[in-house]
Design a protein around this motif. Sequence first.
Motif, PDB file in Angstrom:
ATOM      1  N   ARG A 190       2.129  10.156   1.890  1.00 31.08           N
ATOM      2  CA  ARG A 190       1.526   9.360   1.139  1.00 31.08           C
ATOM      3  C   ARG A 190       1.104   9.746  -0.372  1.00 31.08           C
ATOM      4  NH1 ARG A 190      -3.390   7.777  -0.812  1.00 31.08           N
ATOM      5  NH2 ARG A 190      -3.929   5.402  -0.705  1.00 31.08           N
ATOM      6  N   THR A 218       0.783  -1.326   0.075  1.00 33.50           N
ATOM      7  CA  THR A 218      -0.040  -0.071  -0.062  1.00 33.50           C
ATOM      8  C   THR A 218       0.757   1.243   0.117  1.00 33.50           C
ATOM      9  OG1 THR A 218      -0.257   0.069   2.262  1.00 33.50           O
ATOM     10  CG2 THR A 218      -1.593  -1.219   1.276  1.00 33.50           C
ATOM     11  N   CYS A 252       5.855   5.216   4.729  1.00 35.28           N
ATOM     12  CA  CYS A 252       6.657   5.003   6.005  1.00 35.28           C
ATOM     13  C   CYS A 252       7.986   4.683   5.430  1.00 35.28           C
ATOM     14  CB  CYS A 252       5.862   4.094   6.749  1.00 35.28           C
ATOM     15  SG  CYS A 252       4.475   4.630   7.482  1.00 35.28           S
ATOM     16  N   ASP A 286       0.555   3.765   1.942  1.00 36.70           N
ATOM     17  CA  ASP A 286       0.741   4.309   3.389  1.00 36.70           C
ATOM     18  C   ASP A 286       2.216   3.746   3.706  1.00 36.70           C
ATOM     19  OD1 ASP A 286      -1.308   5.784   3.674  1.00 36.70           O
ATOM     20  OD2 ASP A 286      -2.486   4.248   3.857  1.00 36.70           O
TER      21      ASP A 286
END
Length: 269
Positions: A48, A36, A42, A38
């Motif tokens: 994002r 994903t 990270c 997201d």
Amino acid sequence: MTARLRRRAVGAGAKHKFVFIDRLLATLVSLRHGTTHDVLACWFGVDRSTITRAIGEVRPLLAQRGCTVAPGIRLGSLAEVIEHLGAEAQTGIIDGTEIRVRRPAAGRKGRDKFVSGKTKQNAVQSMVLTDAEGRVLFCSPARPGSCADITQARQLGLVELLVDSPFREILADAGYQGMGAQTGGRVVTPPHRTFKKNAPAWYEERHEQQRKAHSSRRIRVEHGIAHLKNWRALARHLGRREHMSDIVQAVAGLLSHQQTATLSRGLGT
């Protein structure tokens, strides 16, 4: 005046720039593993929206590369693939593959056209063409799942390309029956049944042998599709359906490059 070391607060100074190699890596991870945005944000320490924008920029570039047939040689269109197979006197194999997608919102126009008649699920479809060894040579842009295999092949201009070329043959399943007559026998499909009812035992045995022989020749395209589906982005797509054409063709190009490199190493070149 005595010089002293400059002290900075944590996080101060020049910010990290999301360079192209990082954008490319994020796109590859997204296609291969379905990670994903997201999680990717990270990993790379960015927002994002930065990941989404980067993948949206790089993915079309990968889709435009085409499929690799030899080191340094890529084919970007169906016409180039047909010409290549004809020049090399090779057999091609075609089949359609479906990729599950999200159902359009209720009340949206054309909602039902994504429902596949075969699987009864919401999907898009792409035509895959491989060589006799199962190496992916071409993946068409995605079409709604209700589109028949033979209709998609005709819309891509496959009939015209085969009629006007010295190409030998393309193996196909029963979904393409009818194209053989239109292409002068260049599209080879499973044999028709002569007897509809009360067929003699010898005919049933011969018909079954012919179907198995044809199936054993075209099974390589199923292997090629299976390698495509190993990429998580093609197992099931939960994002925007408008991106599916770029996703399919990007994965096909990356997979073909991998297959060609593996073959080259095996031949010692």
